[in-house]
Scaffold this active site. Structure first.
Site, mmCIF file in Angstrom:
data_model
loop_
_atom_site.group_PDB
_atom_site.id
_atom_site.type_symbol
_atom_site.label_atom_id
_atom_site.label_comp_id
_atom_site.label_asym_id
_atom_site.label_seq_id
_atom_site.Cartn_x
_atom_site.Cartn_y
_atom_site.Cartn_z
ATOM 1 N N CYS A 1 1.067 -1.259 -0.148
ATOM 2 C CA CYS A 1 0.064 -0.096 0.108
ATOM 3 C C CYS A 1 0.905 1.216 0.062
ATOM 4 O O CYS A 1 2.018 1.312 0.625
ATOM 5 C CB CYS A 1 -0.883 -0.029 1.288
ATOM 6 S SG CYS A 1 -1.974 1.366 1.332
ATOM 7 N N CYS B 1 -0.062 5.032 6.887
ATOM 8 C CA CYS B 1 -0.670 4.787 8.049
ATOM 9 C C CYS B 1 0.284 4.337 9.227
ATOM 10 O O CYS B 1 0.926 3.337 8.936
ATOM 11 C CB CYS B 1 -1.763 3.961 8.058
ATOM 12 S SG CYS B 1 -2.962 4.508 6.880
ATOM 13 N N CYS C 1 0.004 0.499 10.322
ATOM 14 C CA CYS C 1 -0.320 -0.486 9.561
ATOM 15 C C CYS C 1 0.883 -1.374 8.846
ATOM 16 O O CYS C 1 1.867 -0.765 8.187
ATOM 17 C CB CYS C 1 -0.808 0.030 8.216
ATOM 18 S SG CYS C 1 -1.598 -1.174 7.038
ATOM 19 N N CYS D 1 -16.201 -9.937 5.437
ATOM 20 C CA CYS D 1 -15.673 -8.678 5.145
ATOM 21 C C CYS D 1 -14.378 -8.972 4.167
ATOM 22 O O CYS D 1 -13.434 -9.705 4.729
ATOM 23 C CB CYS D 1 -15.291 -7.725 6.480
ATOM 24 S SG CYS D 1 -14.841 -6.138 5.965
ATOM 25 N N CYS E 1 -19.468 -7.399 3.397
ATOM 26 C CA CYS E 1 -18.666 -6.101 3.681
ATOM 27 C C CYS E 1 -17.162 -5.906 2.965
ATOM 28 O O CYS E 1 -16.730 -6.852 2.783
ATOM 29 C CB CYS E 1 -18.390 -6.053 5.142
ATOM 30 S SG CYS E 1 -17.610 -4.295 5.844
ATOM 31 N N CYS F 1 -19.872 1.022 8.314
ATOM 32 C CA CYS F 1 -18.992 0.611 9.427
ATOM 33 C C CYS F 1 -17.882 1.447 9.746
ATOM 34 O O CYS F 1 -16.972 1.596 8.959
ATOM 35 C CB CYS F 1 -18.478 -0.765 8.947
ATOM 36 S SG CYS F 1 -17.322 -1.714 10.255
ATOM 37 N N ARG G 1 -18.082 -3.158 17.666
ATOM 38 C CA ARG G 1 -17.360 -4.144 17.579
ATOM 39 C C ARG G 1 -15.984 -4.230 18.480
ATOM 40 O O ARG G 1 -15.266 -3.323 18.142
ATOM 41 C CB ARG G 1 -17.094 -4.351 15.946
ATOM 42 C CG ARG G 1 -16.313 -5.563 15.751
ATOM 43 C CD ARG G 1 -16.132 -5.817 14.267
ATOM 44 N NE ARG G 1 -17.481 -5.779 13.678
ATOM 45 C CZ ARG G 1 -17.862 -4.993 12.550
ATOM 46 N NH1 ARG G 1 -17.101 -4.466 12.074
ATOM 47 N NH2 ARG G 1 -19.004 -5.386 12.058
#
Length: 331
Positions: A55, A59, A62, A99, A131, A191, A263
């Protein structure tokens, strides 16, 4: 006393709730939870990384960011047949929501997106809530996902708008909110939650909850994640998130957003059953099940089944909210 559904919470009100003495806060949250939800039900979701690593974003938490050396192997988009086989395995183990996550900054209108649309159709036909979390979406892309049968879209805020740039510089807070608006316009449920343990203050946590609780419509799901500290990321040496901070966040979220699925997400491998039970008591009614969350560890299906048996919990059925709405229409 009954708590009304509100979207006009002030920062001062949320600050007061959040700072309520912990046992009193849990008691209040448990009462709200009991008023609006079946406290024995927990939504069981499974998360699969369908495209891993590489990616372009930064972040700080991550392991899939290409700029960090975390040992994550870059993997191209999975084949539809592989994804559906994994979804079937999850369904057989008790999951009712599936998901699919792809390590993209944004969705591009290309062959890979077409393949994801086919995956969405396939999982939807299995009778599971489907999802996706694919990065930023345009309104047209959200509509295509909705037409394919997408039930929910995950796009977390991560933290407060004030602290956000300390964690991410490659995407703005406003861009995250725009994607959520596009999801809503397409008629897909939202979400959206965040992570605690990033180095943020309690005021940042309150600020994030304020953003979520004052949206025109509350997110249908709010994941509360404890930072999973991954070697090679800038946050690898952060302290472990305190369980009492998780309980406080979950309880506050439950009071602010009574009908939302709150969650208990990342970080459960560092919690024992008693600590997770406190989170359920405080209003959590959704978990991710399966031995991996994208690239980080998670309790196995067997471990969660034993915990459910011990605590007297049961999986929430798929599409329950829609079934309830239909029933109310014909009363």
């Amino acid at each position: 006393m009954s708590i009304a559904i509100r979207n006009d919470w002030t920062l001062e009100e949320i600050h007061e709730i959040y700072n309520t003495p912990l046992l009193e806060l849990v008691f209040k949250a448990a009462n709200v939870h009991r008023e609006y939800n079946d406290t024995a039900e927990v939504q069981v979701c499974t998360l699969l990384s369908i495209k891993t690593g590489g990616c372009t974003e930064d972040c700080a938490y991550c392991p899939q960011a290409a700029r960090y050396n975390t040992g994550v192997n870059v993997q191209a988009l999975m084949k539809k047949e592989e994804v559906l086989a994994y979804a079937q395995k999850a369904k057989d183990a008790g999951s009712t929501r599936f998901c699919m996550g792809a390590a993209w900054r944004e969705v591009r209108d290309n062959r890979d997106f077409d393949r994801v649309l086919e995956m969405v159709k396939g999982v939807n036909e299995m009778g599971m809530e489907v999802c996706c979390t694919l990065g930023m979406l345009t309104e047209d892309q959200a509509k295509k996902l909705a037409d394919a049968g997408l039930y929910a879209y995950n796009h977390n805020l991560d933290t407060s708008s004030e602290y956000y740039e300390s964690i991410i510089t490659t995407r703005t807070y406003e861009e995250r909110l725009n994607t959520l608006d596009n999801v809503r316009k397409a008629g897909v449920s939202v979400c959206c939650g965040g992570i605690i343990g990033l180095g943020e203050t309690h005021e940042d946590r309150i600020g994030m909850l304020h953003t979520l609780a004052t949206m025109p419509q509350h997110p249908e799901s709010v994941p509360i994640n404890a930072l999973v500290r991954v070697a090679g990321t800038p946050l690898e040496n952060n302290q472990k998130t305190d369980i009492w901070d998780m309980v406080r966040m979950i309880a506050t979220a439950r009071i602010l957003m009574p009908k939302t699925m709150v969650r208990l997400s990342a970080g459960r491998t560092e919690m024992n059953v008693a600590e997770q039970a406190l989170c359920f008591m405080a209003g959590a009614n959704s978990i991710f099940a399966g031995d991996k969350l994208l690239t980080t560890p998670n309790p196995s299906f067997d471990e969660d089944n034993r915990m459910f048996d011990l605590l007297g919990l049961k999986p929430r059925e798929s599409f329950k909210a829609e079934k309830q709405k239909l029933a109310e229409m014909f009363e």
